[in-house]
Design an enzyme around this catalytic site. Structure first.
Site, PDB file in Angstrom:
ATOM      1  N   GLU A 128       0.789  -1.156  -0.028  1.00 26.16           N
ATOM      2  CA  GLU A 128       0.020   0.029  -0.057  1.00 26.16           C
ATOM      3  C   GLU A 128       0.853   1.377  -0.077  1.00 26.16           C
ATOM      4  O   GLU A 128       1.899   1.191   0.749  1.00 26.16           O
ATOM      5  CB  GLU A 128      -0.797   0.011   1.348  1.00 26.16           C
ATOM      6  CG  GLU A 128      -1.829  -1.196   1.248  1.00 26.16           C
ATOM      7  CD  GLU A 128      -2.711  -1.087   2.701  1.00 26.16           C
ATOM      8  OE1 GLU A 128      -2.829   0.017   3.398  1.00 26.16           O
ATOM      9  OE2 GLU A 128      -2.990  -1.981   3.122  1.00 26.16           O
ATOM     10  N   SER A 182       9.833   5.615  15.818  1.00 25.05           N
ATOM     11  CA  SER A 182       8.550   5.067  16.691  1.00 25.05           C
ATOM     12  C   SER A 182       8.752   4.923  17.839  1.00 25.05           C
ATOM     13  O   SER A 182       9.412   3.794  18.354  1.00 25.05           O
ATOM     14  CB  SER A 182       7.890   3.838  16.038  1.00 25.05           C
ATOM     15  OG  SER A 182       7.664   4.231  14.530  1.00 25.05           O
ATOM     16  N   HIS A 221       6.441   5.541  21.119  1.00 24.12           N
ATOM     17  CA  HIS A 221       5.202   5.187  21.866  1.00 24.12           C
ATOM     18  C   HIS A 221       5.163   4.771  23.197  1.00 24.12           C
ATOM     19  O   HIS A 221       4.220   4.642  23.769  1.00 24.12           O
ATOM     20  CB  HIS A 221       4.705   3.949  20.906  1.00 24.12           C
ATOM     21  CG  HIS A 221       4.906   4.080  19.568  1.00 24.12           C
ATOM     22  ND1 HIS A 221       4.436   5.050  18.957  1.00 24.12           N
ATOM     23  CD2 HIS A 221       5.313   3.219  18.563  1.00 24.12           C
ATOM     24  CE1 HIS A 221       4.486   5.072  17.594  1.00 24.12           C
ATOM     25  NE2 HIS A 221       5.019   3.704  17.297  1.00 24.12           N
ATOM     26  N   CYS A 229      -3.225   1.621   7.942  1.00 25.02           N
ATOM     27  CA  CYS A 229      -3.037   0.491   8.977  1.00 25.02           C
ATOM     28  C   CYS A 229      -2.713  -0.937   7.808  1.00 25.02           C
ATOM     29  O   CYS A 229      -2.708  -1.824   8.680  1.00 25.02           O
ATOM     30  CB  CYS A 229      -4.174   0.341   9.657  1.00 25.02           C
ATOM     31  SG  CYS A 229      -5.668  -0.120   8.920  1.00 25.02           S
TER      32      CYS A 229
END
Lengths: 342, 215
Positions: free
Chosen positions: A92, A211, A213, A330
């Protein structure tokens, strides 16, 4: 016979092909121009190369462009494109137009090995690495390619787990013989595989996003198994050894999970960890995915978190959520396509 | 990553394409940690979990030959007296005492072997998944130490006291999984992600799941 793709090859590789086929040396430059500077899709359209040499090329090679096979469009203008990859897999890319910039988010792997608890791509497991050609094809074959201002490597996969092809794709994007993009318009997002990150920092000029988090070891372990191998403390320690005073930017991605990583203790620890770094923290709203025991923090909590972090001297912003109605970020589209195929 | 030289003391093939590489231990580590290994100082090292106990005289590394791999086919040819380069032990996939589940596929069993040999086997249940019966590495040691709590799940062959199928199928068939015990997962991302989803679906809080992915 499966033909080899020319798209994605660098000057050395093209020169080698030209040499192997007995073509004049200057043909290499002509082929590179057709591959990366012009809007054609077939070898037959390379009009300044002789018909004999085009026929020679066609025998073993193809131009190598793959157009998207499907797309979804959000009501906010974000578009998600599905591209074919080798072995009947899918990847994607998300095109995110905005007032001042048009960003394309691209993939580097089919699936992912990192297994982050909150990630839909991880549910596919790892399928295969993308080649540099397949990575750059997501840009070259995008209908809106001439409007793209920024590239982010934040799609499917962990870029630093495919370092060779990542670096080769950046060479194509930023070289004069390639797309000649400024590296300041390209950001690579990673969970922080330290040895590959060091290579990237030393050999690329593109921006880096990590990332994060969670700033706490135990908590990050449970969200991101990579923490057991490359702890965020070590990632930041490594990053602090580099000079971030110039135009190159380092940022930290922080998805906010309700009741988990959105407290004042997290603000304090983040401020402590990032103390002394010139960086930005991007807070991201989490959109729940199937079978995951996590919820996104509410807006009020996100504003409070941003303000607290800003008050401690860390530049912090809340990333605008885009393409929510098409699950732009996602990996759902390719997962569905993979399931359909199987 | 700083690497230093070690001399191989043995390299034993224990199954088709699978080896245990050993060298003298001259460092302290915690069970569950890994080291980086390369055959030459300038090569990109690869990471391997230590498969021996903290008090053992030798460090054991379990590896299988990856088709098309740059390191493992050459590692398989190493013999006593050859040199390799290793990093200091790193990582935080630490084992703990108390009730818990060890869940692994293939060579993902290595950190659990280190935990077993370091005295952490009491009250542990081990699920080991493999394609063939000869892929249950260290099965004698685990069987002896864990008895009925050592469960082998085999996808391609049948065997005595071996569950036919994947470990995820075994877990799906369990009516109840104790939610307050710790679950340690080690293996491929596919196994870890799928197993984690099943555990969460069966009521295990994600905070009790600890995973190490081989990548």
């Amino acid at each position: 016979m499966l033909k080899e793709k020319l798209f994605g090859k660098n000057p050395d590789e093209i020169k080698s092909i030209v040499n192997e086929l007995g073509m004049p040396a200057f043909t290499a430059k002509q082929i590179l121009d057709w591959l990366y500077k012009k809007d054609i899709n077939t070898i037959d359209e390379m009009s300044n190369i002789s018909a004999i040499n085009r026929a020679l090329l066609n025998e073993k090679y193809e131009f190598g462009i793959d157009l998207p096979i499907k797309h979804q469009e959000s009501k906010d203008g974000t578009k998600k494109y599905l591209y074919p990859a080798a072995n009947e897999r899918f990847i994607e890319a998300a095109y995110i137009p905005d007032e001042s910039r048009n960003t394309l988010c691209i993939s580097t792997q089919v699936g992912c090995k990192m297994g982050c608890l909150f990630c839909m791509t991880g549910k596919q497991g790892f399928q295969q690495q993308l080649t540099a050609g397949e990575i750059v094809n997501q840009i070259r074959s995008l209908p809106e390619r001439h409007q793209i201002t920024n590239i982010v490597y934040m799609g499917m996969g962990e870029p630093f787990d495919n370092l060779t092809e990542l670096m080769k794709s950046q060479e194509i994007l930023t070289s004069e013989w390639g797309f000649a993009m400024s590296p300041r318009r390209i950001t690579v997002s990673s969970i922080g595989i330290i040895p590959a990150m060091i290579t990237f920092l030393e050999e690329s000029q593109c921006h880096l996003a990590i990332s994060m988090h969670s700033p706490f070891d135990e908590e990050r372990n449970k969200l991101m198994p990579i923490q057991h191998v490359y702890a965020i403390n070590d990632v930041i320690k490594t990053l602090k050894e580099y000079n971030w005073h110039g135009q190159r930017r380092i940022s930290f991605e922080y998805i906010m999970f309700k009741g988990i990583n959105d407290t004042e203790q997290h603000v304090k620890e983040l401020a402590r960890l990032l103390n002394g770094m010139i960086c930005r923290v991007n807070l991201i709203k989490y959109h729940a995915i199937p079978n995951t025991p996590l919820e996104g923090s509410d807006r009020e909590t996100m504003y409070k978190f941003r303000d607290s972090l800003t008050a401690k001297g860390i530049f912090c912003s809340i990333r605008q959520s885009r393409g929510e109605d098409i699950f732009a970020a996602c990996g759902l589209l390719s997962t569905k396509e993979l399931v359909k195929k199987n | 990553m700083e690497l230093h030289k070690q001399i191989i003391t043995s390299n034993q093939q224990i199954a088709p394409n699978t080896y245990i590489l050993s060298f003298k231990r001259d460092f302290i580590f915690a069970p569950g940690q890994w080291i980086a290994i390369s055959l030459h100082l300038n090569d990109t090292p690869r990471l391997y979990s230590i498969a021996s106990g903290i008090s053992n005289d030798e460090i054991m590394i379990l590896f299988d030959i990856k088709a098309g791999g740059e390191l493992t086919p050459n590692m398989a040819t190493l013999k006593k007296g050859d040199e390799i380069f290793i990093s200091n032990p790193q990582g935080s996939f630490f084992g703990k005492s108390g009730k818990g589940w060890w869940i692994a596929t293939g060579t993902g069993i290595a950190p659990f072997k280190a935990m077993l040999d370091s005295g952490l086997g009491k009250d542990k249940k081990l699920l080991h998944g493999g394609r063939t019966l000869d892929s249950f590495y260290f099965e004698n040691q685990f069987s002896e130490a864990l008895g009925e709590n050592y469960i082998r799940c085999c996808t391609r062959e049948k065997g005595d006291n071996v569950f036919e199928g994947r470990i995820t199928e075994y877990l799906k068939k369990q009516n109840q999984l104790p939610p307050d015990e710790k679950y340690y997962l080690c293996g491929s991302s596919e196994m870890v992600v799928e197993t984690r989803d099943i555990l969460v679906d069966k009521g295990v809080p994600y905070e009790n799941i600890k995973a190490e992915i081989y990548f």
